[in-house]
Structures are given as structure tokens and as C-alpha cells.
Design a protein around this motif. Structure first.
Motif, PDB file in Angstrom:
ATOM      1  N   ASN A 197      53.474  55.937  49.404  1.00  0.00           N
ATOM      2  CA  ASN A 197      54.234  56.748  50.350  1.00  0.00           C
ATOM      3  C   ASN A 197      53.281  57.152  51.463  1.00  0.00           C
ATOM      4  O   ASN A 197      52.226  57.738  51.192  1.00  0.00           O
ATOM      5  CB  ASN A 197      54.787  58.013  49.691  1.00  0.00           C
ATOM      6  CG  ASN A 197      55.991  57.756  48.817  1.00  0.00           C
ATOM      7  OD1 ASN A 197      56.674  56.746  48.957  1.00  0.00           O
ATOM      8  ND2 ASN A 197      56.273  58.675  47.907  1.00  0.00           N
ATOM      9  N   GLY A 210      51.168  59.260  47.391  1.00  0.00           N
ATOM     10  CA  GLY A 210      51.373  59.516  48.802  1.00  0.00           C
ATOM     11  C   GLY A 210      50.216  60.188  49.499  1.00  0.00           C
ATOM     12  O   GLY A 210      49.477  60.993  48.922  1.00  0.00           O
ATOM     13  N   TRP A 261      50.935  63.504  45.644  1.00  0.00           N
ATOM     14  CA  TRP A 261      50.501  63.519  47.037  1.00  0.00           C
ATOM     15  C   TRP A 261      49.106  64.119  47.139  1.00  0.00           C
ATOM     16  O   TRP A 261      48.780  65.069  46.441  1.00  0.00           O
ATOM     17  CB  TRP A 261      51.460  64.360  47.883  1.00  0.00           C
ATOM     18  CG  TRP A 261      52.887  63.903  47.853  1.00  0.00           C
ATOM     19  CD1 TRP A 261      53.838  64.210  46.918  1.00  0.00           C
ATOM     20  CD2 TRP A 261      53.528  63.054  48.815  1.00  0.00           C
ATOM     21  NE1 TRP A 261      55.027  63.603  47.235  1.00  0.00           N
ATOM     22  CE2 TRP A 261      54.868  62.892  48.392  1.00  0.00           C
ATOM     23  CE3 TRP A 261      53.098  62.428  49.990  1.00  0.00           C
ATOM     24  CZ2 TRP A 261      55.781  62.129  49.118  1.00  0.00           C
ATOM     25  CZ3 TRP A 261      54.006  61.662  50.701  1.00  0.00           C
ATOM     26  CH2 TRP A 261      55.335  61.511  50.265  1.00  0.00           C
ATOM     27  N   ARG A 291      54.807  57.063  42.262  1.00  0.00           N
ATOM     28  CA  ARG A 291      54.469  56.731  43.639  1.00  0.00           C
ATOM     29  C   ARG A 291      53.333  57.643  44.090  1.00  0.00           C
ATOM     30  O   ARG A 291      53.202  58.778  43.617  1.00  0.00           O
ATOM     31  CB  ARG A 291      55.688  56.870  44.548  1.00  0.00           C
ATOM     32  CG  ARG A 291      56.801  55.872  44.205  1.00  0.00           C
ATOM     33  CD  ARG A 291      57.909  55.895  45.243  1.00  0.00           C
ATOM     34  NE  ARG A 291      57.428  55.470  46.544  1.00  0.00           N
ATOM     35  CZ  ARG A 291      57.256  54.201  46.920  1.00  0.00           C
ATOM     36  NH1 ARG A 291      57.544  53.204  46.077  1.00  0.00           N
ATOM     37  NH2 ARG A 291      56.814  53.910  48.137  1.00  0.00           N
ATOM     38  N   ALA A 346      56.305  61.272  42.238  1.00  0.00           N
ATOM     39  CA  ALA A 346      55.226  61.030  43.196  1.00  0.00           C
ATOM     40  C   ALA A 346      54.107  62.041  43.023  1.00  0.00           C
ATOM     41  O   ALA A 346      54.319  63.149  42.529  1.00  0.00           O
ATOM     42  CB  ALA A 346      55.760  61.094  44.636  1.00  0.00           C
TER      43      ALA A 346
END
Length: 363
Positions: free
Chosen positions: A103, A73, A41, A71, A39
Motif C-alpha cells: 500500500n 503500507g 503501516w 498488506r 494491513a
């Protein structure tokens, strides 16, 4: 157990434009995707150089088009600064654009400086965030919904956009406030915590609190999905490590000054750096954080995972004015050396997750 990167997009000084900072963040995301990170972020901040990403959902929509598997986020959506219906629709739309890779990190925020400029009281942030969670859960799962709360009211409405992930994109509640932890555990959401500049003792206390809250809610503590954010850097070049620590201290100083309302704003929106009372020294940070030689970082990350027992370990990449090309090499080091070594250690001796008490299992 997977790994991620956290990108704040700071502008410590104006030798690098906002456009360059955003492009660097995209490049770091693309490389993390190629290296197999789980991920990326993106933080949300406004009105200062502390962070230049005013819309993490917009950032995710863009990065979804230039990545394949990672992913993406929100780290975090500052819930009280949004109109609920708009946020619900945007979350669903971005989940579609990312093919279900969103996310959704959610928090209540902490900077008076930002809230004042949105005309929102920080004192109402906690209540607004709880109501926003109610509305997100309803709006993303129901064909139509209405809501009557203290802060928000929504007449019967249908959100035309529908998220790909069901029942909702994973929600990550970013707080160690027991009330927020209870809400996360009760609703089956993830918990996202930061170790700050603390060490294993702080992480152990956080784990104990999560377990206590889970038990009080009649849930198995082992079932709580926890993410951990850390300032971390691995290099056998001591000067590089020192530079990263200095940037980490800069970030802490600015964050604390904004939280305590002692920040001095100069040159349009630049927050001036100043020594913070009670701050740790660089030597103390070096001793507590997963920074240092590659072997040191591997050992400390393994110990932190065994202490907190997270399902996701996220480290912060760009802080202050740390060199972008050096950070790209750091991502390579994590992707090719550190993460495989840590995963092997954990596989050989996985963290013990506490079993539910019999009365909780029966419940």
C-alpha cells in the motif's frame, strides 16, 4: 471493512536501542499477520527520536519476508524528500518483493526540521508532491515516460522494475487539504485521514468535506475509499489505559513542537517533551478517543465507522515508551475480541453511504 496497525517506532528515551525498537515493530507486524489484520503501516521520519523508520519501503521489504498475507503500507512516503526516478523504481521493486502486498501512502510532510536537513523548502512541498504523483502514475503505468515540471524534470526513461499490482499499487493520499482530496478523488486514489485527538464531531466534518470534494469532481461520494487512523486502546485495566493516553499525549507534544518549530533538541537527537499551549487534558482525550474498557472501545469504534464510513480502520500501536509485551497482548485483544465484535455490529447495521446525486450519476 478491514483493520490495520500503524507503527511510528518512537524512542522516547535511550533505555531501548534503535535495534530493539525495529525488532519490536517487526514482531508486532508478524503477530498482526497471524491474527488476520488487513494491513500494517510504517511512518517515515528523520533526524530525531520522534520516529526511527527512515525508510518505510525498506521496512516493508523486510516484513514481506516474515509475513504471509497482511498488506504493508508506507505511512507515509514523504514525497518531496525523494528523487522521483528512484522512488518509482523502489516502489515497483518492493511491490514485487511483497508479492503485490504494497500500500503506497503518500504525503507532503510537515516538519521544517526534516526538510531543512534534506535541503528542501517546506514551502515547495505541496507543489513537489503533486508533481511526484504525476510521475509515479506515469512511471508505474507506462513502458517509458518523460516529465517537465516546475520542480522535477525527467528525460525519456524506462523503469525496469514493474509493479505486480496494476495499474499501480493502491495509492493512499494522506491529507485533508481540499486540493489533495480533489487529486485523490479525481485519480481514484484512496484517502487516508487521522482523527487526531478529536471525536465524532471532527470525523463528521471530515466526511462532509470528502463528500463535498467528491461532488465537485462529479464523483459518487460513496465510491471514495477512505482509511482512518486513530489512537486507540482497549483494556479493563485503568492503569494500562492511562499509560497509553500518557504516551499518546507525549507523541502529540513532540509532533506539535516539531510542526511549530518550537522543539528543543537535546542529547544528540532527542526532542524534549514540553507542555503545548491549548493541548487537551488526559480526561478530554479519554472522552474523545476510542480508549477505555473493551466494551467502550467496541462501541466507539462502531460509532466512528458509522460516522466516517471508512473502508479501512487503523489504530496506532507503539507510542512513546509503551511496553512492548503489553502491546502484543493488545493486538491479541483486537484480533480476537474487538475486531470480530465490530465487524458483527457493522454487518448487522452497515453505515449508510450517501448515494450519488442524479446529475452526478449521469455524468
Amino acid at each position: 471493512m478491514d483493520f490495520g496497525i500503524f507503527i511510528l517506532m518512537q524512542q522516547r528515551n535511550k533505555h531501548k536501542t534503535s535495534h530493539q525498537i525495529l525488532r519490536d515493530a517487526v514482531e508486532q507486524t508478524r503477530l498482526a499477520d497471524e491474527l488476520g489484520f488487513g494491513a500494517a503501516w510504517y511512518a517515515e521520519h528523520h533526524f530525531s527520536n520522534y520516529g526511527l523508520c527512515s525508510s518505510p519501503l525498506t521496512m516493508i521489504a523486510h516484513c514481506a519476508a516474515v509475513t504471509r498475507n497482511i498488506r504493508l503500507g508506507t505511512g507515509i512516503v514523504v514525497a518531496p524528500l525523494y528523487t522521483p526516478a528512484r522512488l518509482i523504481a523502489d516502489v515497483a521493486m518492493v511491490d514485487q518483493l511483497s508479492d503485490g502486498r504494497l500500500n503506497l501512502g503518500i504525503g507532503s510532510g510537515y516538519q521544517h526540521f526534516e526538510f531543512e536537513r534534506f535541503g528542501v523548502s517546506l514551502e515547495s512541498a505541496k507543489g513537489r508532491t503533486f508533481e511526484m504523483l504525476d510521475m509515479l502514475e506515469a512511471g508505474l503505468t507506462q513502458p517509458k515516460f518523460s516529465y517537465e515540471g516546475e520542480y522535477y524534470r525527467q528525460p525519456m526513461s524506462a523503469i525496469s522494475q514493474r509493479a505486480v499490482q496494476r495499474p499501480t499499487p493502491p495509492m493512499w493520499i494522506t491529507s485533508v487539504d481540499p486540493a489533495f482530496l480533489s487529486r485523490a478523488v479525481k485519480s481514484g486514489h484512496h484517502v487516508f485521514v487521522s482523527g487526531g485527538d478529536g471525536g465524532l464531531e471532527k470525523l463528521a466534518a471530515t466526511r462532509a468535506l470528502i463528500d463535498q470534494v467528491a461532488a465537485a469532481e462529479g464523483k459518487d461520494p460513496a465510491g471514495v475509499q477512505v482509511g482512518l487512523l486513530r489512537a486507540a486502546y482497549a483494556s479493563n485495566d485503568k492503569d494500562e489505559v492511562e499509560r497509553y493516553l500518557e504516551c499518546a499525549r507525549y507523541q502529540r507534544r513532540i509532533a506539535v513542537s516539531l510542526k511549530r518549530r518550537t522543539a528543543q533538541i537535546a542529547d544528540d537527537y532527542q526532542v524534549e517533551e514540553g507542555i503545548v499551549e491549548g493541548e487537551p487534558s488526559l480526561d478530554e482525550m479519554r472522552a474523545l478517543l476510542p480508549v477505555g474498557s473493551v466494551d467502550t472501545v467496541i462501541e466507539r469504534v462502531v460509532n466512528e465507522i458509522r460516522t466516517l464510513k471508512p473502508v479501512h480502520y487503523c489504530f496506532q500501536t507503539q507510542m512513546g515508551d509503551f511496553d512492548h509485551k503489553t502491546m502484543l497482548r493488545q493486538l491479541e485483544t483486537w484480533g480476537k475480541v474487538i475486531i470480530p465484535a465490530v465487524q458483527q455490529e457493522i454487518a448487522n447495521d452497515p453505515p449508510h453511504r450517501p448515494a450519488a446525486r442524479p446529475e452526478l450519476a449521469a455524468a
